[in-house]
Write an enzyme that holds these catalytic residues in place. Structure first.
Site, PDB file in Angstrom:
ATOM      1  N   GLY A  66      -7.623 -15.178   3.904  1.00 13.54           N
ATOM      2  CA  GLY A  66      -6.576 -15.418   4.884  1.00 13.54           C
ATOM      3  C   GLY A  66      -7.038 -16.315   6.004  1.00 13.54           C
ATOM      4  CE  LYS A 121      -3.714  -2.369   2.537  1.00 11.13           C
ATOM      5  NZ  LYS A 121      -3.025  -3.675   2.760  1.00 11.13           N
ATOM      6  CG  PHE A 166      -0.385   7.347   0.785  1.00 10.25           C
ATOM      7  CD1 PHE A 166      -0.420   8.221  -0.292  1.00 10.25           C
ATOM      8  CD2 PHE A 166      -1.211   7.619   1.868  1.00 10.25           C
ATOM      9  CE1 PHE A 166      -1.245   9.336  -0.300  1.00 10.25           C
ATOM     10  CE2 PHE A 166      -2.051   8.729   1.872  1.00 10.25           C
ATOM     11  CZ  PHE A 166      -2.069   9.587   0.788  1.00 10.25           C
TER      12      PHE A 166
END
Length: 243
Positions: free
Chosen positions: A214, A71, A73
């Site tokens: 998961g 992710k 950023f």
């Protein structure tokens, strides 16, 4: 440039979230699941172990697909440099945050390989109250679709989003856009930290290219059998426009 969705075989549509603390545990899970899983997501916990790329390399040598879920950023230049280096590895999917158009454009331009970039829309652990606390008083689906369209316009290849939003995203973006859905609960909601969950068949029927599972596999009495059961659901729910 928007790359088309990966040409996934049915058994590659199941992605197992390899949320473990280190290399040895990761490889033990890969060996335990065997042929029942062909695609693995590796995230932040493994990164903190210092063994992240050893695991990535081990998966590739076992002919497994790899989803790098970190992710990213940051400022556009930093993310672009990271994507440029990562695209040289055998990675199928990689996540970037979908909150900044300039960063998304830089990431898309820096992707030099076959890796598909997925924009993070709204985490599946978040609901409307969580968005409101951030100053976004809107329904998650509206925010997700808006960010999916912005990511597509920026040249990103797809999104990672709840299966609850797969249908609206698919209708908004068309068939040539990747949708990967985490928070899949084959047996229904289980009261964990995931709020916006759906089952296997619904996510695929609504347009998901792949699903991430998961805990329903990891916590099962027989994880390989649990994964095989999900694979059977996937085979029964193959969506014609994706094959």
């Amino acid at each position: 440039m928007n790359r088309p969705p990966l040409p996934l075989a049915a058994h590659e549509r199941l992605i197992f979230a390899l949320d473990v603390p280190g290399h040895d545990e990761a490889i033990a899970w890969v060996d335990r699941l065997g042929e029942s899983v062909a695609f693995y997501k590796i995230g932040m916990e493994l990164l903190a172990s210092g063994e992240y790329f050893h695991v990535l390399d081990a998966l590739a040598k076992r002919n497994k697909r790899v989803f790098v879920d970190l992710k990213f950023f940051d400022i556009p230049a930093t993310v672009a440099g990271t994507i440029r280096r990562l695209s040289q590895w055998p990675v199928s999917y990689c996540t970037v945050h979908g909150w900044h158009a300039g960063m998304l454009e830089a990431a898309a331009a820096a992707n030099q390989g076959d890796m598909r970039l997925l924009a993070v829309t709204v985490l599946t652990s978040m609901g409307r109250p969580d968005l409101a606390a951030m100053g976004i008083d809107r329904e998650p689906v509206d925010v997700v679709v808006e960010r999916a369209l912005a990511a597509q316009a920026a040249g990103i290849d797809g999104v990672i989003a709840s299966g609850q939003e797969a249908g609206p995203i698919r209708r908004a973006t068309g068939p040539a856009f990747s949708i990967v859905c985490p928070g899949i609960r084959p047996g229904g909601p289980v009261g964990d930290d995931q709020q916006r969950t759906v089952g296997v068949a619904q996510a695929l029927a609504d347009g998901a290219d792949a699903i991430v599972v998961g805990r329903p596999i990891r916590l099962a009495n027989d994880p390989a059998a649990a994964a095989a059961a999900i694979q059977a659901e996937i085979r029964a729910a193959v969506v014609p426009h994706r094959d």
